[in-house]
Design a protein around this motif. Structure first.
Motif, PDB file in Angstrom:
ATOM      1  N   SER A 240       0.640  -1.075   0.083  1.00  0.00           N
ATOM      2  CA  SER A 240       0.155   0.185   0.365  1.00  0.00           C
ATOM      3  C   SER A 240       0.721   0.989   0.455  1.00  0.00           C
ATOM      4  O   SER A 240       0.634   2.559  -1.277  1.00  0.00           O
ATOM      5  N   ALA A 350      -8.114  -3.492   5.175  1.00  0.00           N
ATOM      6  CA  ALA A 350      -8.937  -2.441   4.533  1.00  0.00           C
ATOM      7  C   ALA A 350      -9.010  -1.807   5.409  1.00  0.00           C
ATOM      8  O   ALA A 350      -8.227  -0.144   5.352  1.00  0.00           O
ATOM      9  N   GLY A 354      -5.564   1.521   5.573  1.00  0.00           N
ATOM     10  CA  GLY A 354      -6.270   2.481   6.072  1.00  0.00           C
ATOM     11  C   GLY A 354      -6.103   3.534   7.578  1.00  0.00           C
ATOM     12  O   GLY A 354      -5.699   5.625   6.788  1.00  0.00           O
TER      13      GLY A 354
END
Length: 418
Positions: A240, A350, A354
């Motif tokens: 990410s 996620a 996040g």
């Protein structure tokens, strides 16, 4: 009083307790298993240490088989016998055992029981449950039977202990309902980290400059990556942040999972993932100071019992934290209580990624969370108050011995001179 502390792993906060107990005039031997691959605390005597403290590494003289279950078991039995031998030679008034594998624990408790030395079981986890879950998954019914055997050994150790120190009240139900322990012998002392040894550092420091991390955003994972940790989640974080400029995922660890991450790092474009070995504890504050976001992970089967000590060290560092763990776990509750970052439920990849990116985008929030964590640590990790609790527990054990001696239930050994 002569106190023998056998703390298998050599972690930072347990040896801090031994130092404080020695400063109070007790003769303390702090023994740890030096062959075990894990981050170690400050295990060298320094000029400020009291003359009544001895720190003793124990070794089998050969590599420890961390991943070979059969060989590991026999090595842990040998470690337990070695600790028992050293206890017999030192002749302490009381023994405190922490992080001992169950086979080693059994050898130590058996020796203390035979010599009528009080044993304080400082219980960091319900290890027999973890063994049963792991071997049940790997070996089916045979694994579950092995797990029951270890539950019997751990239950026997609890029954023979003069006192049990648990790190959370969550342990009480299992110990009372399943192990049959009298609740009056159970004492709760939450884990901590050594405030005087882990302090906030500037991002640009000797360690970060040496590794080229002083001029980029850093997401950092430190410490063991064990059976209760999912290294794939760390890899997802690295993938990410590869999309972000001047950002790196740094891991300081060793072992099978760290080796796997290093292999994966070589295949990621842009080199977003840096894997380093365990760092010397003297550099640990600088290591943590290099980070903008600190992360920790626990699997769903860690339940409420397992609390990564790295999370407590993170609080001391004044950096924001993102944890992936079961909501009921004490580490999740601690981060929320301290308002030091985000605790994300296991499986929410996620949400975990996040939360990290949210903090990377918000320096003010990172700073606020980090300051909150340090304030919580300063309020909760006072070694003087913690040692007072252990002094009280040791005193209650001695009082129980005297009462039992008056009723003819036990021969009370004479208190050794300090």
């Amino acid at each position: 009083m002569r106190i023998y502390v056998c703390e298998y792993s050599g972690h930072p906060f347990q040896v801090q307790l031994s130092r404080e107990l020695a400063r109070r005039g007790n003769r303390v031997v702090h023994a740890y298993f030096s062959d075990f691959q894990t981050p170690k605390g400050s295990l060298q005597l320094g000029p400020g240490d009291p003359p009544t403290l001895e720190i003793t590494p124990l070794s089998l003289g050969k590599p420890f088989s961390k991943y070979g279950l059969v060989k590991r078991r026999f090595q842990e039995i040998r470690v337990g016998r070695l600790i028992a031998q050293r206890i017999g030679e030192f002749e302490p008034d009381i023994v405190i055992g922490c992080n001992l594998p169950i086979d080693a624990l059994d050898a130590v408790v058996t020796l203390c029981d035979r010599q009528r030395r009080p044993f304080v079981f400082w219980q960091q986890d319900i290890y027999s449950k973890a063994i049963g879950d792991l071997l049940g998954e790997r070996l089916g019914m045979a694994g579950r039977l092995i797990g029951r055997y270890y539950q019997m050994l751990e239950r026997k150790a609890a029954a023979r202990s003069s006192a049990i120190v648990v790190i959370a009240d969550d342990f009480r139900h299992t110990l009372e309902a399943e192990f049959g322990v009298d609740g009056r012998r159970i004492h709760t002392v939450e884990n901590w980290a050594p405030l005087d040894e882990i302090s906030p550092r500037p991002k640009s420091n000797d360690w970060s400059r040496r590794h080229g991390l002083d001029d980029c955003d850093v997401v950092l994972y430190t410490g063991t990556i064990g059976l209760k940790h999912d290294p794939a989640l760390i890899l997802e974080v690295a993938k990410s942040i590869a999309l972000r400029p001047h950002t790196r995922m740094v891991v300081t660890s060793e072992g099978r999972h760290a080796d796997w991450l290093a292999q994966q790092a070589a295949e990621l474009p842009g080199a977003p993932l840096l894997v380093l070995p365990f760092q010397d504890f003297k550099s640990y504050s600088d290591v943590l100071g290099s980070a903008d976001v600190l992360i920790a992970i626990l699997e769903s089967d860690a339940g409420t019992f397992s609390v990564p000590s790295k999370v407590l060290s993170y609080l001391c560092s004044g950096r924001s934290i993102v944890l992936s763990a079961p909501p009921a776990n004490l580490a999740s509750r601690t981060i929320q209580r301290a308002n030091a970052g985000y605790a994300v439920p296991v499986g929410d990849v996620a949400g975990f990624v996040g939360a990290i990116n949210t903090l990377l985008d918000d320096p003010d929030r990172r700073t606020a969370f980090g300051a909150n964590g340090r304030t919580y640590a300063e309020r909760s990790f006072d070694i003087g108050k913690i040692a007072d609790r252990f002094d009280a527990i040791i005193g209650s054990v001695r009082a129980d011995q005297r009462r039992d001696a008056r009723h003819g239930r036990v021969d009370l050994p004479a208190l050794s001179p300090r």
